[in-house]
Design an enzyme around this catalytic site. Sequence first.
Site, PDB file in Angstrom:
ATOM      1  N   HIS A  97       0.905  -1.160   0.000  1.00  0.00           N
ATOM      2  CA  HIS A  97       0.000   0.000   0.000  1.00  0.00           C
ATOM      3  C   HIS A  97       0.944   1.209   0.000  1.00  0.00           C
ATOM      4  O   HIS A  97       1.706   1.373   0.962  1.00  0.00           O
ATOM      5  CB  HIS A  97      -0.890  -0.048   1.257  1.00  0.00           C
ATOM      6  CG  HIS A  97      -1.891   1.057   1.354  1.00  0.00           C
ATOM      7  ND1 HIS A  97      -3.122   0.907   1.979  1.00  0.00           N
ATOM      8  CD2 HIS A  97      -1.844   2.348   0.945  1.00  0.00           C
ATOM      9  CE1 HIS A  97      -3.788   2.050   1.931  1.00  0.00           C
ATOM     10  NE2 HIS A  97      -3.016   2.951   1.315  1.00  0.00           N
ATOM     11  N   VAL A  98       0.910   1.992  -1.074  1.00  0.00           N
ATOM     12  CA  VAL A  98       1.881   3.092  -1.253  1.00  0.00           C
ATOM     13  C   VAL A  98       2.083   3.895   0.025  1.00  0.00           C
ATOM     14  O   VAL A  98       1.117   4.228   0.711  1.00  0.00           O
ATOM     15  CB  VAL A  98       1.387   4.137  -2.287  1.00  0.00           C
ATOM     16  CG1 VAL A  98       2.501   5.129  -2.608  1.00  0.00           C
ATOM     17  CG2 VAL A  98       0.828   3.515  -3.510  1.00  0.00           C
ATOM     18  N   HIS A  99       3.333   4.217   0.296  1.00  0.00           N
ATOM     19  CA  HIS A  99       3.622   5.084   1.444  1.00  0.00           C
ATOM     20  C   HIS A  99       4.979   5.741   1.233  1.00  0.00           C
ATOM     21  O   HIS A  99       5.920   5.092   0.798  1.00  0.00           O
ATOM     22  CB  HIS A  99       3.618   4.290   2.757  1.00  0.00           C
ATOM     23  CG  HIS A  99       4.436   3.050   2.714  1.00  0.00           C
ATOM     24  ND1 HIS A  99       4.026   1.906   2.072  1.00  0.00           N
ATOM     25  CD2 HIS A  99       5.671   2.784   3.189  1.00  0.00           C
ATOM     26  CE1 HIS A  99       4.952   0.987   2.161  1.00  0.00           C
ATOM     27  NE2 HIS A  99       5.980   1.494   2.835  1.00  0.00           N
ATOM     28  N   VAL A 100       5.023   7.021   1.544  1.00  0.00           N
ATOM     29  CA  VAL A 100       6.276   7.768   1.460  1.00  0.00           C
ATOM     30  C   VAL A 100       6.863   7.834   2.861  1.00  0.00           C
ATOM     31  O   VAL A 100       6.195   8.267   3.808  1.00  0.00           O
ATOM     32  CB  VAL A 100       6.041   9.204   0.927  1.00  0.00           C
ATOM     33  CG1 VAL A 100       7.362   9.968   0.857  1.00  0.00           C
ATOM     34  CG2 VAL A 100       5.369   9.163  -0.447  1.00  0.00           C
TER      35      VAL A 100
END
Length: 129
Positions: A97-100
């Site tokens: 799940h995209v995360h910066v």
Amino acid sequence: MESQTNKCPFCTIEDGFVVLMTETAFAIKDGYPVSKGHTLVVPRKHVANLFELARHEQLALWDLVERVRERLVEEHQPDGFNIGLNDGLAAGQTVPHVHVHVIPRYNGDVPDPRGGIRWVVPAKAPYWE
Ligand code: AMP
Ligand code: ZN
């Protein structure tokens, strides 16, 4: 959250971990921080890859990265930051799940910080040697 999945740690995150929230994204304290203040900026939409997000959602994510950075400067007065994301299993992504990652850095937190994110490939990192 949109497209909630039961198994995803970010879709099932507890409120106590959330530090900032917008219409399309939220920021959480990393559960296993590598430095004081390590924060993750996450879109509400459950997608693995940044580029599955619409451009406005990508921009909203980046806006939140800026706000998180400002907040961390006030809160912890770090000396620098590593900001970035792992895109794909081969690149080390462990939560799909995209995360910066917004990782505050402090003088002396490692003996020699030169190269920063280049250390994802340790053998090639120190180009100055
Ligand atoms: P990545 O390897 O780039 O996918 O990063 C995943 C990040 O999620 C790591 O920095 C973990 O510490 C963090 N993480 C994993 N599970 C949780 C959780 N349940 N709550 C908060 N952070 C988590
Ligand atoms: Zn998710």
